[in-house]
Design a protein around this motif. Structure first.
Motif, PDB file in Angstrom:
ATOM      1  N   LEU A 165     -20.318  41.137  79.090  1.00  0.00           N
ATOM      2  CA  LEU A 165     -19.235  40.889  78.142  1.00  0.00           C
ATOM      3  C   LEU A 165     -18.254  39.832  78.636  1.00  0.00           C
ATOM      4  O   LEU A 165     -17.491  39.272  77.847  1.00  0.00           O
ATOM      5  CB  LEU A 165     -18.448  42.184  77.884  1.00  0.00           C
ATOM      6  CG  LEU A 165     -19.194  43.433  77.461  1.00  0.00           C
ATOM      7  CD1 LEU A 165     -18.205  44.584  77.278  1.00  0.00           C
ATOM      8  CD2 LEU A 165     -19.955  43.197  76.173  1.00  0.00           C
ATOM      9  N   LEU A 166     -18.241  39.594  79.951  1.00  0.00           N
ATOM     10  CA  LEU A 166     -17.167  38.802  80.555  1.00  0.00           C
ATOM     11  C   LEU A 166     -17.011  37.393  79.994  1.00  0.00           C
ATOM     12  O   LEU A 166     -15.883  36.960  79.731  1.00  0.00           O
ATOM     13  CB  LEU A 166     -17.354  38.759  82.077  1.00  0.00           C
ATOM     14  CG  LEU A 166     -17.291  40.121  82.786  1.00  0.00           C
ATOM     15  CD1 LEU A 166     -17.444  39.929  84.297  1.00  0.00           C
ATOM     16  CD2 LEU A 166     -15.992  40.843  82.475  1.00  0.00           C
ATOM     17  N   PRO A 167     -18.094  36.626  79.783  1.00  0.00           N
ATOM     18  CA  PRO A 167     -17.894  35.265  79.242  1.00  0.00           C
ATOM     19  C   PRO A 167     -17.222  35.259  77.876  1.00  0.00           C
ATOM     20  O   PRO A 167     -16.248  34.517  77.668  1.00  0.00           O
ATOM     21  CB  PRO A 167     -19.322  34.710  79.173  1.00  0.00           C
ATOM     22  CG  PRO A 167     -20.071  35.465  80.231  1.00  0.00           C
ATOM     23  CD  PRO A 167     -19.507  36.853  80.178  1.00  0.00           C
ATOM     24  N   ALA A 168     -17.716  36.077  76.946  1.00  0.00           N
ATOM     25  CA  ALA A 168     -17.141  36.096  75.597  1.00  0.00           C
ATOM     26  C   ALA A 168     -15.725  36.670  75.602  1.00  0.00           C
ATOM     27  O   ALA A 168     -14.840  36.179  74.898  1.00  0.00           O
ATOM     28  CB  ALA A 168     -18.038  36.897  74.651  1.00  0.00           C
ATOM     29  N   TRP A 169     -15.506  37.712  76.402  1.00  0.00           N
ATOM     30  CA  TRP A 169     -14.175  38.318  76.494  1.00  0.00           C
ATOM     31  C   TRP A 169     -13.172  37.310  77.066  1.00  0.00           C
ATOM     32  O   TRP A 169     -12.068  37.149  76.536  1.00  0.00           O
ATOM     33  CB  TRP A 169     -14.240  39.564  77.379  1.00  0.00           C
ATOM     34  CG  TRP A 169     -12.929  40.253  77.613  1.00  0.00           C
ATOM     35  CD1 TRP A 169     -12.325  41.161  76.795  1.00  0.00           C
ATOM     36  CD2 TRP A 169     -12.069  40.107  78.762  1.00  0.00           C
ATOM     37  NE1 TRP A 169     -11.133  41.585  77.355  1.00  0.00           N
ATOM     38  CE2 TRP A 169     -10.954  40.957  78.557  1.00  0.00           C
ATOM     39  CE3 TRP A 169     -12.136  39.347  79.927  1.00  0.00           C
ATOM     40  CZ2 TRP A 169      -9.912  41.060  79.482  1.00  0.00           C
ATOM     41  CZ3 TRP A 169     -11.103  39.449  80.848  1.00  0.00           C
ATOM     42  CH2 TRP A 169     -10.013  40.299  80.622  1.00  0.00           C
ATOM     43  N   SER A 170     -13.568  36.603  78.118  1.00  0.00           N
ATOM     44  CA  SER A 170     -12.684  35.619  78.739  1.00  0.00           C
ATOM     45  C   SER A 170     -12.398  34.468  77.784  1.00  0.00           C
ATOM     46  O   SER A 170     -11.263  33.983  77.690  1.00  0.00           O
ATOM     47  CB  SER A 170     -13.326  35.070  80.022  1.00  0.00           C
ATOM     48  OG  SER A 170     -13.578  36.103  80.956  1.00  0.00           O
ATOM     49  N   LEU A 171     -13.420  34.024  77.054  1.00  0.00           N
ATOM     50  CA  LEU A 171     -13.248  32.921  76.116  1.00  0.00           C
ATOM     51  C   LEU A 171     -12.299  33.307  74.988  1.00  0.00           C
ATOM     52  O   LEU A 171     -11.499  32.491  74.521  1.00  0.00           O
ATOM     53  CB  LEU A 171     -14.603  32.510  75.549  1.00  0.00           C
ATOM     54  CG  LEU A 171     -14.634  31.255  74.680  1.00  0.00           C
ATOM     55  CD1 LEU A 171     -14.091  30.052  75.444  1.00  0.00           C
ATOM     56  CD2 LEU A 171     -16.045  30.983  74.190  1.00  0.00           C
ATOM     57  N   SER A 172     -12.368  34.563  74.548  1.00  0.00           N
ATOM     58  CA  SER A 172     -11.474  35.002  73.466  1.00  0.00           C
ATOM     59  C   SER A 172     -10.016  34.950  73.918  1.00  0.00           C
ATOM     60  O   SER A 172      -9.121  34.653  73.123  1.00  0.00           O
ATOM     61  CB  SER A 172     -11.836  36.425  73.014  1.00  0.00           C
ATOM     62  OG  SER A 172     -11.404  37.407  73.947  1.00  0.00           O
TER      63      SER A 172
END
Length: 294
Positions: A41-48
């Motif tokens: 989840l980390l890439p999408a969560w960080s990008l958000s």
């Protein structure tokens, strides 16, 4: 609604970045993570989050994995623990990190991986309280039944003036962890138990289009504020929430293949949208876009 959230995540943001007291370097976002399911989840969560702030993000990896997150300003810090990894395992590690930053005059914003912010939270940060936390209604059940709400540690803001409160909370959790060896001590339970006898005051807060009802108290010199029910909504209703939601289906969103994009692809999409916007405005004025190719 996945489509609605996809649009919000990838739409060009006109929101301001976190600017509490105008010192961006003095704010840090903190979270913890373990297991392949959550590391994904980390890439999408960080990008958000990067859509709405340039504040550095520290992700504490409880199992020691160092997931590559291609988003500027994001650090995955290995913090392997000896205890079994389950709900609440990272609470003590996360709080220790928060306390360490508060000692260096850095404001910490703790955000769980199942929290989605749809807009910048400057107005929350600027509230004149030391410790600002979201509201929930279920756990611990006994306290929720008595006072009608509980403090939710899935989202909170700890300013340097909250150091004594956070240090005391850390010491309490650490002591309980020693007594309950092998069993995680949940910070949300400890927070609510410590504050179960305080006198909460209801405060109506109005700031331009944001209208909410806060619950506030003073605990041993620390001014604590519990946000309104719709500020960080626990019911998953993104539309009616003021700043975002905290709900289990958010993790499904971040696992969605359309959202698991790298920062480079997101920047390219943003550039294309800007170019389309420029061309559209020029065409409305009757201007022509001169091609760079002769």
């Amino acid at each position: 609604d996945l489509r609605q959230l996809w649009v919000l995540t990838h739409a060009p943001s006109s929101m301001t970045t976190f600017r509490w007291e105008g010192v961006l370097e003095n704010i840090k976002i903190v979270t913890s993570c373990y297991g392949e399911r959550f590391h994904k989840l980390l890439p999408a969560w960080s990008l958000s989050l990067r859509r709405i702030t340039e504040a550095p993000i520290s992700i504490l990896s409880l199992d020691g994995l160092q997931t590559l997150v291609d988003v500027p300003g994001v650090s995955v810090i290995p913090c392997p623990t000896q205890e079994p990894l389950e709900w609440g395992s990272g609470d003590l590690v996360r709080l220790e990190h928060v306390v360490s930053n508060l000692k260096n005059n850095v404001t910490c914003i703790q955000i769980d991986l199942d929290v989605y912010l749809k807009t910048a939270i400057d107005k929350i940060i600027e509230l004149d309280y030391d410790f600002i936390i979201s509201r929930a209604f279920n756990f611990p059940a006994q306290i929720a039944k008595i006072q009608g709400f509980v403090l939710c540690t899935g989202f909170y803001i700890a300013k340097p003036t909250a150091l004594s409160w956070c240090q005391g909370l850390y010491d309490e959790i650490r002591q309980l962890a020693c007594l309950q060896s092998g069993t995680p001590v949940l910070d949300q339970k400890v927070v609510n138990v410590l504050l179960k006898d305080v006198e909460w005051k209801s405060v109506e807060h109005v700031d331009e289009h944001w209208r909410t009802k806060l619950s506030v108290c003073d605990f041993m010199g620390t001014r604590i504020c519990v946000l309104g029910a719709q500020d960080i909504a626990r019911n998953g209703d993104l539309t009616s929430s003021h700043f975002g939601i905290h709900h289990s289906w958010v993790t499904k969103l971040f696992r969605h293949p359309f959202l698991a994009r790298t920062h480079r692809r997101a920047r390219l999409a943003s550039y294309v949208r800007k170019m389309v916007s420029i061309v559209t405005r020029m065409s409305r004025r009757g201007d022509t876009l001169r091609s760079p190719i002769p």
